[in-house]
Design a protein around this motif. Structure first.
Motif, PDB file in Angstrom:
ATOM      1  N   THR A   1       0.803  -1.223   0.000  1.00 11.49           N
ATOM      2  CA  THR A   1       0.000   0.000   0.000  1.00 11.49           C
ATOM      3  C   THR A   1       0.837   1.275   0.000  1.00 11.49           C
ATOM      4  O   THR A   1       0.288   2.367  -0.139  1.00 11.49           O
ATOM      5  CB  THR A   1      -0.902   0.062   1.248  1.00 11.49           C
ATOM      6  OG1 THR A   1      -0.073   0.175   2.418  1.00 11.49           O
ATOM      7  CG2 THR A   1      -1.775  -1.181   1.350  1.00 11.49           C
TER       8      THR A   1
ATOM      9  N   GLN B   1       1.920   2.546   2.521  1.00 12.68           N
ATOM     10  CA  GLN B   1       1.526   3.233   3.740  1.00 12.68           C
ATOM     11  C   GLN B   1       2.316   2.669   4.921  1.00 12.68           C
ATOM     12  O   GLN B   1       2.400   1.445   5.104  1.00 12.68           O
ATOM     13  CB  GLN B   1       0.031   3.071   4.016  1.00 12.68           C
ATOM     14  CG  GLN B   1      -0.866   3.903   3.109  1.00 12.68           C
ATOM     15  CD  GLN B   1      -2.316   3.819   3.552  1.00 12.68           C
ATOM     16  OE1 GLN B   1      -3.017   2.874   3.239  1.00 12.68           O
ATOM     17  NE2 GLN B   1      -2.765   4.823   4.287  1.00 12.68           N
TER      18      GLN B   1
ATOM     19  N   LEU C   1      -3.372   3.879  10.893  1.00 11.27           N
ATOM     20  CA  LEU C   1      -3.203   4.050   9.452  1.00 11.27           C
ATOM     21  C   LEU C   1      -4.588   4.014   8.794  1.00 11.27           C
ATOM     22  O   LEU C   1      -5.378   3.091   9.042  1.00 11.27           O
ATOM     23  CB  LEU C   1      -2.331   2.940   8.870  1.00 11.27           C
ATOM     24  CG  LEU C   1      -0.826   3.071   9.099  1.00 11.27           C
ATOM     25  CD1 LEU C   1      -0.129   1.757   8.780  1.00 11.27           C
ATOM     26  CD2 LEU C   1      -0.265   4.200   8.239  1.00 11.27           C
TER      27      LEU C   1
ATOM     28  N   VAL D   1      -6.079   2.845   6.237  1.00 10.88           N
ATOM     29  CA  VAL D   1      -6.116   1.934   5.088  1.00 10.88           C
ATOM     30  C   VAL D   1      -7.556   1.670   4.675  1.00 10.88           C
ATOM     31  O   VAL D   1      -8.479   1.709   5.499  1.00 10.88           O
ATOM     32  CB  VAL D   1      -5.402   0.602   5.407  1.00 10.88           C
ATOM     33  CG1 VAL D   1      -3.948   0.832   5.737  1.00 10.88           C
ATOM     34  CG2 VAL D   1      -6.097  -0.132   6.538  1.00 10.88           C
TER      35      VAL D   1
END
Length: 336
Positions: free
Chosen positions: A150, A152, A164, A166
């Motif tokens: 990702t 991230q 996070l 997501v």
């Protein structure tokens, strides 16, 4: 009449001779069956209960009992390879011969550091949150939390917490901090709620696998390049929710057809370490990657490159995920 009477004893003798000869041949043709008896202990001599013993030539498995003992029966004379695994121990492989119907073996499993299993719970807030601590339950700040595929990542704060944002999906999360072993946790984030992870990290030791980090890097590349139509991922939560008991069921679900039990599977993302499909049970898995026909997959570059660019990119993808005659390539990550 006398001729008939004289013929009867001769005929009976011939029938008896044929019967005896046939019986002897049947005994000669019948394979000698026997068993392998063994015991599994750790490196200080204690019995290991519940170790999985795989007989590779026969596609069969047994588990060690409370005293570490196990038996594999109905074996013909010959040589066999046993692979032995249990969570918390390094896997072992031994060869044993069955001669005159019997074979014995003593197997030693080396204990490896095993942290408390991570806990994944529902969070009212969307996205992914959590807290990371050491095995003494002390919060760990400065832990890098990366969601594979990702781009991230974030570091935990002074009380070991992180968040996070997501999107919904199935992910493997990697935790890293200097002086500690990498920790991986799989998670499936639904659309309507979030997920919260509680994880504990072990101190780094000289026994840590140096290739593990490289395999995690390759995994990130695979997941980034994966096309939704030709790839599926399964977290620990998915495996339990869908009721999978072995990897063949997972692979068949992903591919849409019953897979050959001898299909090779990459362990911990390492192409040099494979096991046949039948040899892997679902309970020991943290995360599964399934790529449908990866050798012919096409991924368009963001810059809209031409056919030559697609060919070059596919070559790199094939180097990371080798094409499989089974129609689907599987990569598994063991629970640690």
């Amino acid at each position: 009449m006398r001729r008939i009477l004289r013929w009867i004893p001769t005929a009976l003798a011939a029938v008896a001779l044929v019967a005896v000869t046939t019986s002897a041949r049947a005994q000669d043709a019948q394979p000698v069956t026997g068993a392998i008896s063994g015991v599994v202990r750790d490196d200080v001599g204690r019995p290991v209960e519940g170790a999985e013993v795989l007989v590779m030539q026969l596609r069969t498995r047994v588990r060690s009992r409370a005293d570490g003992a196990f038996t594999v029966d109905q074996l013909a004379n010959g040589k066999y390879t046993l692979q032995v695994r249990r969570v918390g121990f390094a896997p072992a492989s031994v060869k044993v011969s069955v001669k005159d119907g019997a074979g014995t073996v003593a197997i030693v499993l080396k204990r490896v550091p095993f942290s408390l299993p991570s806990v994944v719970t529902v969070a009212a807030r969307g996205g992914l949150s959590g807290v990371v601590a050491d095995t003494g339950y002390r919060p760990l700040g400065g832990v890098k939390v990366q969601v594979v595929g990702t781009n991230q990542s974030v570091e935990t704060d002074s009380v070991g917490a992180f968040f996070l944002p997501v999107r919904a999906g199935t992910y493997m999360v990697v935790l890293r901090r200097g002086g500690f072993r990498r920790q991986v946790v799989s998670v499936t984030v639904p659309k309507d709620t979030g997920r919260k992870i509680a994880a504990w990290m072990l101190p780094e030791t000289k026994d840590s696998d140096p290739r593990y980090g490289a395999m995690l890097f390759d995994q990130n590349l695979r997941v980034l390049r994966a096309a939704p139509a030709t790839s599926k991922f399964f977290s620990r939560e998915d495996i339990e929710r869908l009721g999978f008991t072995d990897l063949r069921a997972i692979g068949s679900f992903a591919s849409g057809h019953l897979m050959n039990p001898d299909c090779p599977v990459m362990e911990n993302g390492d192409p040099k370490r494979t096991l046949p499909l039948w040899a892997i049970t679902a309970k020991d898995l943290e995360f599964v990657e399934a790529y449908i026909n990866p050798g012919v997959r096409t991924t368009v570059r963001p810059n809209g490159g031409g056919a030559a660019d697609k060919f070059e990119q596919n070559k790199r993808e094939m180097a990371v995920v080798p094409p499989s005659d089974c129609g689907v390539s599987l990569v598994v990550w063991w629970r640690k």
